[in-house]
Design a protein around this motif. Structure first.
Motif, PDB file in Angstrom:
ATOM      1  N   VAL A  26       0.832  -1.183  -0.005  1.00 22.32           N
ATOM      2  CA  VAL A  26      -0.061   0.124  -0.169  1.00 22.32           C
ATOM      3  C   VAL A  26       1.037   1.269   0.001  1.00 22.32           C
ATOM      4  O   VAL A  26       1.940   1.199   0.725  1.00 22.32           O
ATOM      5  N   GLY A  27       0.699   2.141  -0.951  1.00 19.76           N
ATOM      6  CA  GLY A  27       1.569   3.268  -1.241  1.00 19.76           C
ATOM      7  C   GLY A  27       1.033   4.619  -0.921  1.00 19.76           C
ATOM      8  O   GLY A  27      -0.374   4.800  -1.193  1.00 19.76           O
ATOM      9  N   PHE A  28       1.779   5.597  -0.633  1.00 21.13           N
ATOM     10  CA  PHE A  28       1.417   6.839  -0.598  1.00 21.13           C
ATOM     11  C   PHE A  28       2.434   7.889  -1.130  1.00 21.13           C
ATOM     12  O   PHE A  28       3.862   7.559  -1.107  1.00 21.13           O
ATOM     13  N   ASP A  29       2.091   8.887  -2.010  1.00 18.16           N
ATOM     14  CA  ASP A  29       2.829  10.039  -2.685  1.00 18.16           C
ATOM     15  C   ASP A  29       1.991  11.089  -2.502  1.00 18.16           C
ATOM     16  O   ASP A  29       1.013  11.214  -2.974  1.00 18.16           O
ATOM     17  N   PRO A  30       2.691  12.568  -2.212  1.00 17.38           N
ATOM     18  CA  PRO A  30       1.935  13.483  -2.317  1.00 17.38           C
ATOM     19  C   PRO A  30       1.327  14.076  -3.507  1.00 17.38           C
ATOM     20  O   PRO A  30       0.548  14.656  -3.515  1.00 17.38           O
ATOM     21  N   ASP A  31       1.822  13.519  -4.603  1.00 18.13           N
ATOM     22  CA  ASP A  31       1.380  13.850  -6.008  1.00 18.13           C
ATOM     23  C   ASP A  31       0.563  12.998  -6.489  1.00 18.13           C
ATOM     24  O   ASP A  31       0.603  11.605  -6.578  1.00 18.13           O
ATOM     25  N   PRO A  32      -0.722  13.081  -6.817  1.00 22.26           N
ATOM     26  CA  PRO A  32      -1.790  12.261  -7.237  1.00 22.26           C
ATOM     27  C   PRO A  32      -1.648  11.458  -8.557  1.00 22.26           C
ATOM     28  O   PRO A  32      -1.848  10.606  -8.776  1.00 22.26           O
ATOM     29  N   ARG A  35       0.691   8.858  -7.834  1.00 20.60           N
ATOM     30  CA  ARG A  35       0.073   7.632  -7.286  1.00 20.60           C
ATOM     31  C   ARG A  35      -0.857   7.010  -8.283  1.00 20.60           C
ATOM     32  O   ARG A  35      -0.854   5.661  -8.338  1.00 20.60           O
ATOM     33  N   ALA A  36      -1.239   7.670  -9.171  1.00 18.58           N
ATOM     34  CA  ALA A  36      -1.974   6.951 -10.322  1.00 18.58           C
ATOM     35  C   ALA A  36      -0.949   6.221 -11.307  1.00 18.58           C
ATOM     36  O   ALA A  36      -1.115   4.925 -11.846  1.00 18.58           O
ATOM     37  N   LYS A  37       0.058   6.614 -11.540  1.00 20.52           N
ATOM     38  CA  LYS A  37       0.989   6.134 -12.193  1.00 20.52           C
ATOM     39  C   LYS A  37       1.718   4.675 -11.550  1.00 20.52           C
ATOM     40  O   LYS A  37       1.950   3.831 -12.116  1.00 20.52           O
ATOM     41  N   ALA A  38       1.976   4.808 -10.277  1.00 21.95           N
ATOM     42  CA  ALA A  38       2.219   3.552  -9.389  1.00 21.95           C
ATOM     43  C   ALA A  38       1.185   2.577  -9.613  1.00 21.95           C
ATOM     44  O   ALA A  38       1.447   1.411  -9.716  1.00 21.95           O
ATOM     45  N   LEU A  39      -0.036   2.815  -9.389  1.00 23.61           N
ATOM     46  CA  LEU A  39      -1.169   1.875  -9.573  1.00 23.61           C
ATOM     47  C   LEU A  39      -1.110   1.246 -11.012  1.00 23.61           C
ATOM     48  O   LEU A  39      -1.106   0.188 -11.294  1.00 23.61           O
ATOM     49  N   GLU A  40      -0.812   2.285 -12.118  1.00 23.79           N
ATOM     50  CA  GLU A  40      -0.974   1.864 -13.454  1.00 23.79           C
ATOM     51  C   GLU A  40       0.058   0.561 -13.632  1.00 23.79           C
ATOM     52  O   GLU A  40       0.038  -0.164 -14.314  1.00 23.79           O
ATOM     53  N   ARG A  41       1.392   1.028 -13.091  1.00 22.55           N
ATOM     54  CA  ARG A  41       2.458   0.274 -13.332  1.00 22.55           C
ATOM     55  C   ARG A  41       2.532  -1.021 -12.567  1.00 22.55           C
ATOM     56  O   ARG A  41       3.515  -1.825 -12.670  1.00 22.55           O
ATOM     57  N   GLY A  42       1.652  -1.387 -11.552  1.00 25.91           N
ATOM     58  CA  GLY A  42       1.848  -2.514 -10.553  1.00 25.91           C
ATOM     59  C   GLY A  42       2.869  -2.226  -9.539  1.00 25.91           C
ATOM     60  O   GLY A  42       3.219  -3.274  -8.915  1.00 25.91           O
ATOM     61  N   VAL A  43       3.279  -0.834  -9.269  1.00 24.98           N
ATOM     62  CA  VAL A  43       4.356  -0.892  -8.323  1.00 24.98           C
ATOM     63  C   VAL A  43       3.669  -1.156  -7.109  1.00 24.98           C
ATOM     64  O   VAL A  43       4.189  -1.671  -6.051  1.00 24.98           O
ATOM     65  N   VAL A  44       2.336  -1.009  -6.474  1.00 24.29           N
ATOM     66  CA  VAL A  44       1.739  -1.045  -5.536  1.00 24.29           C
ATOM     67  C   VAL A  44       0.479  -1.684  -5.805  1.00 24.29           C
ATOM     68  O   VAL A  44      -0.124  -1.561  -6.850  1.00 24.29           O
ATOM     69  N   ASP A  45      -0.303  -2.318  -4.738  1.00 20.67           N
ATOM     70  CA  ASP A  45      -1.691  -3.017  -4.777  1.00 20.67           C
ATOM     71  C   ASP A  45      -2.692  -1.872  -4.635  1.00 20.67           C
ATOM     72  O   ASP A  45      -3.928  -2.058  -5.214  1.00 20.67           O
ATOM     73  N   ALA A  46      -2.281  -0.886  -3.791  1.00 18.97           N
ATOM     74  CA  ALA A  46      -3.434   0.140  -3.393  1.00 18.97           C
ATOM     75  C   ALA A  46      -2.564   1.565  -3.089  1.00 18.97           C
ATOM     76  O   ALA A  46      -1.329   1.368  -2.741  1.00 18.97           O
ATOM     77  N   VAL A  47      -3.302   2.561  -3.123  1.00 22.55           N
ATOM     78  CA  VAL A  47      -2.705   3.689  -2.875  1.00 22.55           C
ATOM     79  C   VAL A  47      -3.717   4.347  -1.700  1.00 22.55           C
ATOM     80  O   VAL A  47      -5.034   4.093  -1.534  1.00 22.55           O
ATOM     81  N   VAL A  48      -3.247   5.185  -0.828  1.00 24.42           N
ATOM     82  CA  VAL A  48      -3.971   6.194   0.013  1.00 24.42           C
ATOM     83  C   VAL A  48      -3.765   7.459  -0.355  1.00 24.42           C
ATOM     84  O   VAL A  48      -2.796   7.964  -0.875  1.00 24.42           O
ATOM     85  N   ASP A  49      -4.644   8.422  -0.019  1.00 23.51           N
ATOM     86  CA  ASP A  49      -4.700   9.807  -0.405  1.00 23.51           C
ATOM     87  C   ASP A  49      -4.146  10.457   0.608  1.00 23.51           C
ATOM     88  O   ASP A  49      -3.643  11.674   0.334  1.00 23.51           O
ATOM     89  N   GLU A  50      -4.069   9.975   2.016  1.00 25.94           N
ATOM     90  CA  GLU A  50      -3.495  10.665   3.161  1.00 25.94           C
ATOM     91  C   GLU A  50      -2.540   9.593   3.787  1.00 25.94           C
ATOM     92  O   GLU A  50      -3.075   8.302   4.036  1.00 25.94           O
ATOM     93  N   PRO A  51      -1.442   9.833   4.513  1.00 28.92           N
ATOM     94  CA  PRO A  51      -0.771   9.041   5.408  1.00 28.92           C
ATOM     95  C   PRO A  51      -1.634   8.313   6.458  1.00 28.92           C
ATOM     96  O   PRO A  51      -1.294   7.021   6.668  1.00 28.92           O
TER      97      PRO A  51
END
Length: 347
Positions: A26-32, A35-51
């Motif tokens: 599960v990942g977080f980055d301040p830049d939305p 976050r979208a690129k990370a999901l698209e590339r399969g870097v993470v299973d899920a992202v959160v909008d805030e820590p």
């Protein structure tokens, strides 16, 4: 695992953890957009909008944020995650380790990277065979150190335990000061050129200045974070340059040739240095169940130039003690066994 920061290094940690360990990331980055690129590339299973939206129960929390925000992110992670080992990937360690006493934080620094940045360049094999420094405190919990050691091994890296201050001193010598010197060499060559057209430069200049000007925001943060060690390294370098100038001014060909030969020998020795080598052998001991005993063993071996390639911890039925198994290179076995017994005799 929780992953804070989804750039090249953080993204590569996520990919490696998913591909090699089957981890749920599960990942977080301040830049939305990141976050979208990370999901698209399969870097993470899920992202959160805030820590604060992370699940609280994770095994490992990795902070891959810019160096200026590391201390804040590490402190927040230590307070937020229940039972996790918290680590980071920053290139300076002493201040972070000193700033988090009694926290589940163990510093980390993978010696891996690329000349590109961003999650779009993340690679699951980025850490394959790379040294990954771990900087536990003397009182770090053995179970957390073992978990982080196994996690780093699972990413394909070679975990190497080292004292945080020693880490920063060595990084200044082998990385940070060379960057400063490369910048100075470029400036000196530019001034020497004056207003002339830039000639074709040779491979020596290209090789020696390859890192000049690298990633200005990142390196400004590194210089600030490791200022004392970098300044000490620069003072030593200036002294050596003064010695070299005096030598060359003497017009002594034999002395100059000897100086050049010694540099050749020292370089070869430095490149051959390693805390690995040979088949692995096991050292198994019963240790008291007290905070820091495993970290004490690991740091003692590190100071002797002996790396722990793998470790396991097994509690005894009474939970007053446990069995630790350490795997070291066969050539280091006798010395490692002696040091382990020496540490345990003082426990």
């Amino acid at each position: 695992m929780a992953l804070v920061g989804l750039g090249l290094i953080g993204g590569s940690v996520g990919l490696a953890a998913r591909e090699r360990l089957g981890a749920e990331v599960v990942g977080f980055d301040p830049d939305p957009e990141v976050r979208a690129k990370a999901l698209e590339r399969g870097v993470v299973d899920a992202v959160v909008d805030e820590p604060g939206d992370f699940p609280r129960e994770v095994d490992v929390a990795v902070i891959a944020a810019p160096i200026a925000g590391l201390a804040r992110h590490v402190a927040e992670a230590c307070a937020f995650f229940a039972g996790a080992v918290v680590t980071d990937v920053g290139s300076t360690k002493a201040a972070l380790v000193a700033g988090h006493p009694r926290d589940p934080y163990i510093g980390g620094h993978p010696l891996a990277g690329a000349e590109v940045a961003g999650v779009e360049h993340a690679r699951g094999d980025l850490f394959a065979g790379a040294t990954w420094y771990l900087t536990p405190r003397p009182d770090s919990e053995g179970i957390l150190l073992e978990r982080l050691h196994r996690f780093v091994t699972g990413l394909g890296a070679v975990p190497t335990i080292i004292d945080a201050s020693d880490h920063d001193r060595l990084m200044a010598a082998f990385s940070h000061v060379p960057h400063v010197v490369a910048n100075a060499m470029v400036a000196q060559a530019t001034r020497a050129l004056g207003g002339e057209a830039i000639p074709v430069v040779g491979p020596s200049f290209r090789d020696a200045t390859r890192v000049a000007g690298a990633n200005p925001p990142l390196w400004a943060g590194i210089y600030d974070a490791n200022r004392d060690a970098v300044l000490a390294g620069l003072d030593a370098t200036i002294a050596l340059l003064t010695e070299a100038r005096d030598l060359l001014a003497r017009d002594d060909t034999h002395a100059t040739e000897a100086w050049q030969a010694e540099a050749q020998r020292q370089r070869r020795a430095l490149l051959d240095v390693g805390m690995t080598g040979g088949e692995l052998t096991e050292i198994r001991r019963v240790v008291p169940n007290r905070p820091g005993v495993v970290a004490d063993l690991a740091l003692t071996l590190s100071r002797a130039g002996i790396n722990i390639h793998d470790m396991t911890l097994s509690p005894q039925p009474d939970f007053r003690s446990g069995e630790v198994a350490l795997w070291v290179a066969e050539e280091h076995h006798a010395r490692a066994r002696s040091l382990v017994d020496e540490v345990l005799s003082q426990s």
